[in-house]
Write a protein that holds these residues in place. Sequence first.
Motif, PDB file in Angstrom:
ATOM      1  N   MET A   1       0.847  -1.196   0.000  1.00 27.62           N
ATOM      2  CA  MET A   1       0.000   0.000   0.000  1.00 27.62           C
ATOM      3  C   MET A   1       0.883   1.248   0.000  1.00 27.62           C
ATOM      4  SD  MET A   1      -2.913   1.048   2.781  1.00 27.62           S
ATOM      5  CE  MET A   1      -3.875   2.549   2.575  1.00 27.62           C
ATOM      6  N   SER A   2       0.699   2.100  -0.981  1.00 28.66           N
ATOM      7  CA  SER A   2       1.518   3.299  -1.057  1.00 28.66           C
ATOM      8  C   SER A   2       0.937   4.401  -0.193  1.00 28.66           C
ATOM      9  CB  SER A   2       1.602   3.773  -2.510  1.00 28.66           C
ATOM     10  OG  SER A   2       0.311   4.074  -3.000  1.00 28.66           O
ATOM     11  N   ARG A   3       1.840   5.261   0.303  1.00 27.66           N
ATOM     12  CA  ARG A   3       1.389   6.360   1.145  1.00 27.66           C
ATOM     13  C   ARG A   3       0.743   7.424   0.282  1.00 27.66           C
ATOM     14  NH1 ARG A   3       3.703  11.009   3.520  1.00 27.66           N
ATOM     15  NH2 ARG A   3       5.771  10.642   2.664  1.00 27.66           N
ATOM     16  N   PRO A   4      -0.404   8.018   0.732  1.00 29.98           N
ATOM     17  CA  PRO A   4      -1.054   9.082  -0.032  1.00 29.98           C
ATOM     18  C   PRO A   4      -0.064  10.205  -0.329  1.00 29.98           C
ATOM     19  CG  PRO A   4      -2.448   8.390   1.777  1.00 29.98           C
ATOM     20  CD  PRO A   4      -1.136   7.704   1.956  1.00 29.98           C
TER      21      PRO A   4
ATOM     22  N   ILE B   1      10.523   9.956   9.129  1.00 29.18           N
ATOM     23  CA  ILE B   1       9.769   9.269  10.186  1.00 29.18           C
ATOM     24  C   ILE B   1       8.436   8.778   9.646  1.00 29.18           C
ATOM     25  CG2 ILE B   1       8.580   9.582  12.393  1.00 29.18           C
ATOM     26  CD1 ILE B   1      10.769  11.690  13.069  1.00 29.18           C
ATOM     27  N   ILE B   2       7.744   9.632   8.897  1.00 33.03           N
ATOM     28  CA  ILE B   2       6.435   9.262   8.338  1.00 33.03           C
ATOM     29  C   ILE B   2       6.580   8.100   7.362  1.00 33.03           C
ATOM     30  CG2 ILE B   2       4.591  10.062   6.800  1.00 33.03           C
ATOM     31  CD1 ILE B   2       4.872  12.827   8.118  1.00 33.03           C
ATOM     32  N   ASP B   3       7.550   8.196   6.451  1.00 34.79           N
ATOM     33  CA  ASP B   3       7.717   7.142   5.442  1.00 34.79           C
ATOM     34  C   ASP B   3       8.072   5.801   6.075  1.00 34.79           C
ATOM     35  OD1 ASP B   3       7.126   8.830   3.360  1.00 34.79           O
ATOM     36  OD2 ASP B   3       9.204   9.321   2.904  1.00 34.79           O
ATOM     37  N   TYR B   4       8.973   5.819   7.042  1.00 34.52           N
ATOM     38  CA  TYR B   4       9.407   4.568   7.657  1.00 34.52           C
ATOM     39  C   TYR B   4       8.282   3.930   8.471  1.00 34.52           C
ATOM     40  CZ  TYR B   4      12.437   1.160   9.910  1.00 34.52           C
ATOM     41  OH  TYR B   4      13.008  -0.011  10.338  1.00 34.52           O
ATOM     42  N   SER B   5       7.591   4.747   9.264  1.00 36.14           N
ATOM     43  CA  SER B   5       6.503   4.198  10.077  1.00 36.14           C
ATOM     44  C   SER B   5       5.320   3.778   9.213  1.00 36.14           C
ATOM     45  CB  SER B   5       6.062   5.202  11.145  1.00 36.14           C
ATOM     46  OG  SER B   5       5.681   6.440  10.583  1.00 36.14           O
ATOM     47  N   TRP B   6       5.127   4.448   8.072  1.00 35.58           N
ATOM     48  CA  TRP B   6       4.044   4.049   7.161  1.00 35.58           C
ATOM     49  C   TRP B   6       4.250   2.611   6.702  1.00 35.58           C
ATOM     50  CZ3 TRP B   6      -0.573   5.896   5.651  1.00 35.58           C
ATOM     51  CH2 TRP B   6      -1.168   5.351   4.507  1.00 35.58           C
ATOM     52  N   GLU B   7       5.483   2.261   6.389  1.00 39.84           N
ATOM     53  CA  GLU B   7       5.764   0.883   5.988  1.00 39.84           C
ATOM     54  C   GLU B   7       5.436  -0.089   7.112  1.00 39.84           C
ATOM     55  OE1 GLU B   7       6.507  -0.013   2.939  1.00 39.84           O
ATOM     56  OE2 GLU B   7       6.413   2.111   2.385  1.00 39.84           O
ATOM     57  N   LYS B   8       5.734   0.277   8.328  1.00 45.16           N
ATOM     58  CA  LYS B   8       5.422  -0.580   9.475  1.00 45.16           C
ATOM     59  C   LYS B   8       3.904  -0.751   9.640  1.00 45.16           C
ATOM     60  CE  LYS B   8       9.595  -1.295  11.145  1.00 45.16           C
ATOM     61  NZ  LYS B   8      10.175  -2.664  11.324  1.00 45.16           N
ATOM     62  N   LEU B   9       3.157   0.298   9.337  1.00 45.11           N
ATOM     63  CA  LEU B   9       1.698   0.234   9.486  1.00 45.11           C
ATOM     64  C   LEU B   9       1.060  -0.684   8.444  1.00 45.11           C
ATOM     65  CD1 LEU B   9       0.717   3.976  10.134  1.00 45.11           C
ATOM     66  CD2 LEU B   9       1.250   2.202  11.794  1.00 45.11           C
TER      67      LEU B   9
ATOM     68  N   ILE C   1       2.441  -3.518   7.017  1.00 50.49           N
ATOM     69  CA  ILE C   1       2.971  -4.882   6.952  1.00 50.49           C
ATOM     70  C   ILE C   1       2.028  -5.783   7.748  1.00 50.49           C
ATOM     71  CG2 ILE C   1       4.859  -6.423   7.599  1.00 50.49           C
ATOM     72  CD1 ILE C   1       6.773  -4.074   7.236  1.00 50.49           C
ATOM     73  N   GLY C   2       1.431  -6.762   7.086  1.00 53.11           N
ATOM     74  CA  GLY C   2       0.497  -7.651   7.774  1.00 53.11           C
ATOM     75  C   GLY C   2      -0.862  -7.005   7.967  1.00 53.11           C
ATOM     76  N   THR C   3      -1.661  -7.578   8.865  1.00 50.30           N
ATOM     77  CA  THR C   3      -3.005  -7.075   9.116  1.00 50.30           C
ATOM     78  C   THR C   3      -2.969  -5.924  10.114  1.00 50.30           C
ATOM     79  OG1 THR C   3      -3.351  -8.692  10.886  1.00 50.30           O
ATOM     80  CG2 THR C   3      -4.038  -9.329   8.663  1.00 50.30           C
ATOM     81  N   TRP C   4      -3.974  -5.049  10.036  1.00 50.26           N
ATOM     82  CA  TRP C   4      -4.002  -3.846  10.865  1.00 50.26           C
ATOM     83  C   TRP C   4      -4.031  -4.175  12.354  1.00 50.26           C
ATOM     84  CZ3 TRP C   4      -2.801   1.007  10.640  1.00 50.26           C
ATOM     85  CH2 TRP C   4      -3.301   1.909  11.586  1.00 50.26           C
TER      86      TRP C   4
ATOM     87  N   ASP D   1      -2.605  -6.373  13.908  1.00 49.10           N
ATOM     88  CA  ASP D   1      -1.306  -6.820  14.414  1.00 49.10           C
ATOM     89  C   ASP D   1      -0.272  -5.697  14.466  1.00 49.10           C
ATOM     90  OD1 ASP D   1      -2.221  -9.421  14.724  1.00 49.10           O
ATOM     91  OD2 ASP D   1      -1.738  -9.958  12.647  1.00 49.10           O
ATOM     92  N   VAL D   2      -0.664  -4.509  14.027  1.00 53.91           N
ATOM     93  CA  VAL D   2       0.282  -3.386  14.045  1.00 53.91           C
ATOM     94  C   VAL D   2       0.506  -2.925  15.483  1.00 53.91           C
ATOM     95  CG1 VAL D   2       0.662  -0.987  13.340  1.00 53.91           C
ATOM     96  CG2 VAL D   2      -0.376  -2.610  11.734  1.00 53.91           C
ATOM     97  N   GLU D   3       1.762  -2.792  15.866  1.00 57.75           N
ATOM     98  CA  GLU D   3       2.087  -2.328  17.208  1.00 57.75           C
ATOM     99  C   GLU D   3       1.628  -0.886  17.399  1.00 57.75           C
ATOM    100  OE1 GLU D   3       3.320  -3.847  19.773  1.00 57.75           O
ATOM    101  OE2 GLU D   3       3.725  -5.774  18.812  1.00 57.75           O
ATOM    102  N   LYS D   4       1.003  -0.609  18.548  1.00 59.41           N
ATOM    103  CA  LYS D   4       0.523   0.738  18.811  1.00 59.41           C
ATOM    104  C   LYS D   4       1.662   1.751  18.817  1.00 59.41           C
ATOM    105  CE  LYS D   4      -2.296   3.513  21.935  1.00 59.41           C
ATOM    106  NZ  LYS D   4      -3.104   3.556  23.172  1.00 59.41           N
ATOM    107  N   ASP D   5       2.850   1.329  19.245  1.00 61.30           N
ATOM    108  CA  ASP D   5       3.986   2.246  19.270  1.00 61.30           C
ATOM    109  C   ASP D   5       4.306   2.771  17.869  1.00 61.30           C
ATOM    110  OD1 ASP D   5       4.433   2.488  21.924  1.00 61.30           O
ATOM    111  OD2 ASP D   5       6.211   1.225  22.006  1.00 61.30           O
ATOM    112  N   TRP D   6       4.139   1.936  16.840  1.00 58.69           N
ATOM    113  CA  TRP D   6       4.415   2.400  15.483  1.00 58.69           C
ATOM    114  C   TRP D   6       3.341   3.377  15.011  1.00 58.69           C
ATOM    115  CZ3 TRP D   6       8.866   2.677  13.594  1.00 58.69           C
ATOM    116  CH2 TRP D   6       9.832   1.698  13.870  1.00 58.69           C
TER     117      TRP D   6
END
Length: 378
Positions: free
Chosen positions: A1-4, A87-95, A97-100, A102-107
Amino acid sequence: MSRPSSPEGLATSSCPTADQVSAGNTVWVDIRALLPNTKEDLKLDFSEKVEESVISLLQQARDLLYGAESLCSGSARETCLQVSEIIIDYSWEKLNIGTWRDVEKDWRRVYSYGCLFKALCMCSEQGTIADIIRVCDMGLLMGASILDNILVRIINVLQKHLTYGKRCAEEDAKESQRKKIRNDHTTVPSIKSEAVIPRLHCPSLEHFRENYMIPQKPVILEGIVDHWPCMKKWSLDYLRQIAGCRTVPVEVGSRYTDEEWSQTLMMVNDFIDQYIVNKNSIGYLAQHQLFDQVIGRKYIHLYSPQESENLYPHETQFLHNTSQVDVEDPNLVKFPKFERAAFQACILTPGQVLFIPVKYWHYVRSLDVSFSVSFWWL
């Protein structure tokens, strides 16, 4: 999923006038007052699941924000903006990866901080209010609450300073023509008397509960939302004015079963301009529903759960509550049992509220440009 895409690249012709924000003006002063007094008060506490390199970037952006030169310095502002984007680009990739779930709240919090720092950089330069609001909205939609919901509070400040200019006459004329074409081609279906959904004017809660909710019988309720401000205020122009530049999640397409159906994030203005569509598939929900008609008319069919076999639900788990049949143009060779499916129908008009019992199949088609509000409960 690409970032807007970055707000700087968005067209804002149909937005309220793109007011400029600059360091030293009232808007920046009001927003700066929302931040903690010192960088020590702006705590960046994260678990070990967030890499040290990312925490270092967050600290760098924070330090630039609170530095001696602050963001009044062009170089400090540019550096802070670049760090925020990383920061936005890197954390966007973390958001993504996998199902929503399972995304860590810290990310999600990291993403929100990235959006916060970027928004502050834009506030301190000649950024537009609409663009800054979009950055904050992305943090709210994809991130998590930080600093006592500071992104919401920043948006509240920005909206107070946003002035609303009228769209050009050409745009207004085009929209009026679109409405006319849409309404001119709309046929109003006739409904047989035996299929009409009954109406009830201002019933007591006890009467509604005993006679309709418990026995699960559809009914149209009248006179119960006449006091709502939206019954007099809502229009396309009003929605543009109060929320045109807000970013919201949108389901795009006329039916859930269409291949081109999708979900996306977009501004309300863009949605109004591009995707005022009829969602005319038939399906059911596992909850009771009050379907409140505010503007325009909707043509509605209701089928009881007992008719499920005649409605040919999809076999997949994801679409098991959606019918394969086109209600107003059914393929009776492929779906022969649909012909004997009993239903009730109505044309719901502004101020009417339709009670749809749990697991009732419902088909909805707009007859005009229309808005509805739904309430669900178990």
